[in-house]
Write a protein that holds these residues in place. Structure first.
Motif, PDB file in Angstrom:
ATOM      1  N   ILE A  27      14.567  -1.626  -1.966  1.00 27.74           N
ATOM      2  CA  ILE A  27      13.423  -1.768  -2.862  1.00 27.74           C
ATOM      3  C   ILE A  27      13.491  -3.130  -3.543  1.00 27.74           C
ATOM      4  CG2 ILE A  27      12.278  -0.895  -4.938  1.00 27.74           C
ATOM      5  CD1 ILE A  27      13.319   1.894  -4.218  1.00 27.74           C
ATOM      6  N   GLU A  28      12.354  -3.808  -3.558  1.00 27.03           N
ATOM      7  CA  GLU A  28      12.222  -5.063  -4.296  1.00 27.03           C
ATOM      8  C   GLU A  28      11.155  -4.865  -5.363  1.00 27.03           C
ATOM      9  OE1 GLU A  28      11.761  -8.612  -2.009  1.00 27.03           O
ATOM     10  OE2 GLU A  28      13.185  -7.942  -0.497  1.00 27.03           O
ATOM     11  N   TYR A  29      11.519  -5.162  -6.604  1.00 28.20           N
ATOM     12  CA  TYR A  29      10.617  -5.007  -7.742  1.00 28.20           C
ATOM     13  C   TYR A  29       9.911  -6.328  -7.988  1.00 28.20           C
ATOM     14  CZ  TYR A  29      13.367  -0.825  -8.134  1.00 28.20           C
ATOM     15  OH  TYR A  29      13.988   0.358  -7.849  1.00 28.20           O
ATOM     16  N   ALA A  41      -2.536  -5.524  -7.349  1.00 31.37           N
ATOM     17  CA  ALA A  41      -1.276  -6.199  -7.671  1.00 31.37           C
ATOM     18  C   ALA A  41      -0.099  -5.354  -7.192  1.00 31.37           C
ATOM     19  CB  ALA A  41      -1.175  -6.428  -9.170  1.00 31.37           C
ATOM     20  N   VAL A  42       0.808  -5.982  -6.467  1.00 31.26           N
ATOM     21  CA  VAL A  42       1.977  -5.264  -5.963  1.00 31.26           C
ATOM     22  C   VAL A  42       3.020  -5.146  -7.070  1.00 31.26           C
ATOM     23  CG1 VAL A  42       3.141  -7.291  -4.968  1.00 31.26           C
ATOM     24  CG2 VAL A  42       3.565  -5.033  -4.026  1.00 31.26           C
ATOM     25  N   VAL A  43       3.533  -3.937  -7.238  1.00 29.81           N
ATOM     26  CA  VAL A  43       4.553  -3.649  -8.242  1.00 29.81           C
ATOM     27  C   VAL A  43       5.939  -3.667  -7.610  1.00 29.81           C
ATOM     28  CG1 VAL A  43       5.409  -1.883  -9.846  1.00 29.81           C
ATOM     29  CG2 VAL A  43       2.945  -2.303  -9.626  1.00 29.81           C
ATOM     30  N   ALA A  44       6.055  -3.057  -6.422  1.00 33.79           N
ATOM     31  CA  ALA A  44       7.347  -2.985  -5.728  1.00 33.79           C
ATOM     32  C   ALA A  44       7.091  -2.729  -4.252  1.00 33.79           C
ATOM     33  CB  ALA A  44       8.208  -1.870  -6.313  1.00 33.79           C
ATOM     34  N   THR A  45       8.066  -3.132  -3.420  1.00 32.16           N
ATOM     35  CA  THR A  45       8.007  -2.853  -1.983  1.00 32.16           C
ATOM     36  C   THR A  45       9.278  -2.131  -1.572  1.00 32.16           C
ATOM     37  OG1 THR A  45       9.013  -4.973  -1.383  1.00 32.16           O
ATOM     38  CG2 THR A  45       6.589  -4.892  -1.495  1.00 32.16           C
ATOM     39  N   SER A  67      11.068 -10.778   8.328  1.00 38.75           N
ATOM     40  CA  SER A  67      10.853  -9.641   7.445  1.00 38.75           C
ATOM     41  C   SER A  67       9.374  -9.291   7.443  1.00 38.75           C
ATOM     42  CB  SER A  67      11.287  -9.970   6.018  1.00 38.75           C
ATOM     43  OG  SER A  67      12.666 -10.210   5.978  1.00 38.75           O
ATOM     44  N   PRO A  68       9.062  -8.003   7.392  1.00 33.23           N
ATOM     45  CA  PRO A  68       7.654  -7.623   7.365  1.00 33.23           C
ATOM     46  C   PRO A  68       7.017  -8.001   6.033  1.00 33.23           C
ATOM     47  CG  PRO A  68       9.048  -5.707   7.031  1.00 33.23           C
ATOM     48  CD  PRO A  68       9.956  -6.860   7.361  1.00 33.23           C
ATOM     49  N   VAL A  69       5.749  -8.322   6.067  1.00 32.39           N
ATOM     50  CA  VAL A  69       5.009  -8.600   4.840  1.00 32.39           C
ATOM     51  C   VAL A  69       4.517  -7.251   4.316  1.00 32.39           C
ATOM     52  CG1 VAL A  69       2.998  -9.746   3.833  1.00 32.39           C
ATOM     53  CG2 VAL A  69       4.339 -10.888   5.607  1.00 32.39           C
ATOM     54  N   LEU A  70       5.079  -6.839   3.195  1.00 29.80           N
ATOM     55  CA  LEU A  70       4.768  -5.532   2.633  1.00 29.80           C
ATOM     56  C   LEU A  70       3.838  -5.618   1.425  1.00 29.80           C
ATOM     57  CD1 LEU A  70       8.335  -3.944   2.841  1.00 29.80           C
ATOM     58  CD2 LEU A  70       6.431  -3.700   4.456  1.00 29.80           C
ATOM     59  N   THR A  71       3.452  -6.822   1.020  1.00 30.68           N
ATOM     60  CA  THR A  71       2.684  -7.007  -0.209  1.00 30.68           C
ATOM     61  C   THR A  71       1.172  -7.038  -0.005  1.00 30.68           C
ATOM     62  OG1 THR A  71       2.970  -9.391   0.016  1.00 30.68           O
ATOM     63  CG2 THR A  71       4.570  -8.211  -1.384  1.00 30.68           C
ATOM     64  N   ASP A  72       0.709  -6.959   1.224  1.00 23.32           N
ATOM     65  CA  ASP A  72      -0.720  -7.047   1.524  1.00 23.32           C
ATOM     66  C   ASP A  72      -1.322  -5.647   1.641  1.00 23.32           C
ATOM     67  OD1 ASP A  72      -3.272  -7.582   2.415  1.00 23.32           O
ATOM     68  OD2 ASP A  72      -2.641  -8.481   4.313  1.00 23.32           O
TER      69      ASP A  72
END
Length: 144
Positions: free
Chosen positions: A70-72, A107-111, A4-9
């Motif tokens: 979507i992941e919250y 800070a990541v809220v959602a991806t 899975s791609p890293v979407l939080t960076d």
């Protein structure tokens, strides 16, 4: 199985927009509603496609959302300015997979991982990515 791609960076994104959190975006608990988060992602997708030549009235093609995951990760409260990062994960024949994240500061809220399909405006059937669109999207391709 692929990773899975890293979407939080935040450093992984080359394309950014900002959205002002509106009071109307809040739910009964006082945090931004999941539907509003989806609208923020839509704004990011549309802005990226526009920057690459999409959504022009004279275009014989358009873009439709075929899949959205979507992941919250955290609450987003009012008032705030959300930053939405968008990147291209994969280019297909008639589709593009985008990775996006909503950030509050760093800070990541959602991806979101979204598959968008290019469709012929007249027939509404999938059509190959136009060369100019493919070239524009390629500039935002960040390998997984």
């Amino acid at each position: 199985m692929t990773a899975s791609p890293v979407l939080t960076d935040p450093a992984a994104y080359r394309f950014w927009i900002e959205e002002r959190v509106r009071f109307a975006d809040l739910d009964a608990l006082g945090h931004v509603n999941n539907n509003a988060i989806g609208v923020y992602f839509e704004s990011g997708r549309v802005a990226l496609m526009e920057s690459c030549g999409g959504f022009r009235s004279e275009s014989p093609w358009s873009v439709v959302l075929a899949r959205s995951l979507i992941e919250y990760k955290a609450e987003l409260l009012y008032p705030a300015t959300a930053r939405i990062g968008v990147r291209v994960l994969r280019l297909g024949n008639s589709s593009v997979t985008l990775g996006s994240a909503v950030f509050n500061g760093d800070a990541v809220v959602a991806t979101q991982e979204a598959v968008c399909v290019i469709v012929d405006a007249a027939t509404h059937r999938p059509t190959p990515l136009p060369p100019a669109l493919r070239a524009g999207l390629s500039e935002h391709l960040v390998p997984v």
